[in-house]
Scaffold this motif. Sequence first.
Motif, short mmCIF file in Angstrom:
data_model
loop_
_atom_site.label_atom_id
_atom_site.label_comp_id
_atom_site.label_asym_id
_atom_site.label_seq_id
_atom_site.Cartn_x
_atom_site.Cartn_y
_atom_site.Cartn_z
N LEU A 112 -50.83 6.49 -25.43
CA LEU A 112 -49.68 6.71 -24.56
C LEU A 112 -49.37 5.40 -23.86
CD1 LEU A 112 -47.56 8.42 -23.01
CD2 LEU A 112 -49.38 9.00 -21.38
N LYS A 113 -48.22 4.81 -24.18
CA LYS A 113 -47.78 3.58 -23.53
C LYS A 113 -46.72 3.92 -22.50
CE LYS A 113 -46.46 1.39 -27.27
NZ LYS A 113 -46.01 0.30 -28.17
N MET A 114 -46.90 3.41 -21.29
CA MET A 114 -45.96 3.69 -20.21
C MET A 114 -45.44 2.38 -19.63
SD MET A 114 -48.04 6.76 -18.24
CE MET A 114 -46.64 7.11 -17.15
N GLN A 115 -44.12 2.22 -19.63
CA GLN A 115 -43.51 1.05 -19.02
C GLN A 115 -43.34 1.37 -17.54
OE1 GLN A 115 -40.23 -0.44 -21.26
NE2 GLN A 115 -40.02 -2.30 -20.04
N PHE A 116 -44.35 1.00 -16.78
CA PHE A 116 -44.50 1.51 -15.42
C PHE A 116 -44.93 0.39 -14.48
CE2 PHE A 116 -47.08 3.49 -12.07
CZ PHE A 116 -46.22 4.48 -11.61
N ASP A 117 -44.36 0.40 -13.29
CA ASP A 117 -44.70 -0.59 -12.26
C ASP A 117 -45.86 -0.05 -11.42
OD1 ASP A 117 -44.88 -2.51 -10.35
OD2 ASP A 117 -42.84 -2.25 -9.56
N PHE A 118 -47.07 -0.45 -11.77
CA PHE A 118 -48.24 0.09 -11.08
C PHE A 118 -48.46 -0.54 -9.71
CE2 PHE A 118 -52.94 1.12 -10.95
CZ PHE A 118 -52.76 2.49 -10.91
N SER A 119 -47.59 -1.48 -9.34
CA SER A 119 -47.67 -1.98 -7.96
C SER A 119 -47.19 -0.91 -6.98
CB SER A 119 -46.85 -3.27 -7.79
OG SER A 119 -45.47 -3.02 -8.00
#
Length: 222
Positions: free
Chosen positions: A131-138
């Motif tokens: 599962l690839k997520m284009q996500f801002d983990f900041s």
Amino acid sequence: MDIEFEITEDGSHTFFVPGLNEHYHSTHGAIQESMHVFIDAGLRRCEKREVKVLEIGFGTGLNAFLALQEAEKRSVKIDFTTLDLYPVSTADAEKLNYAELINPSQKDIFKELHKADWERWNQITLWFSLLKMQFDFSNPSEFHPENKFDIVFFDAFAPEKQPGMWTQPIFDKIYSVSSENAILTTYCAKGTVRRMLQAAGFFVERLPGPPGKREILRAVKK
């Protein structure tokens, strides 16, 4: 994001980001660094037959490909969730020589890791799903995974290059979404990072690093 190719000391590729003056992997050896930090110190310490992995920083896909090798070799089911706000292009990824050096019979599998759809589960092999997520983990408060994680590969760019990815709220969030006895490993052994992991609740130990690096960190949720 502009990137350049470089060959590291073990013959494997890495990307260099001129804008950050930062490499994706150690110039002393990309494959040997990832094996040392994330596979040997992390994934191989988990004895479960079904393992949930969280990776912070998909990048070149090297860590995911190495985890896939472990899944196949040990017949362990791995569900691999990886976050990356700025994915590299498939065209650039396909030029990397990791499959050639690690498992030439799986060149197409390595390509599939990069071609796989984002934001949904992809069954890459019998033993490995992605599962690839284009996500801002900041902004970790917005991260709501469907399950807890047994292994965490923390592979963001260095704190001095990407300080927003090395904060107390991030490590608190990782602790909250980790299962009992979960293991987090990272190449960064800075005292500030160690103290944040401890403040989140992890038991943290320093381990010898790969070539070119004195120490790494391993954190365990007790």
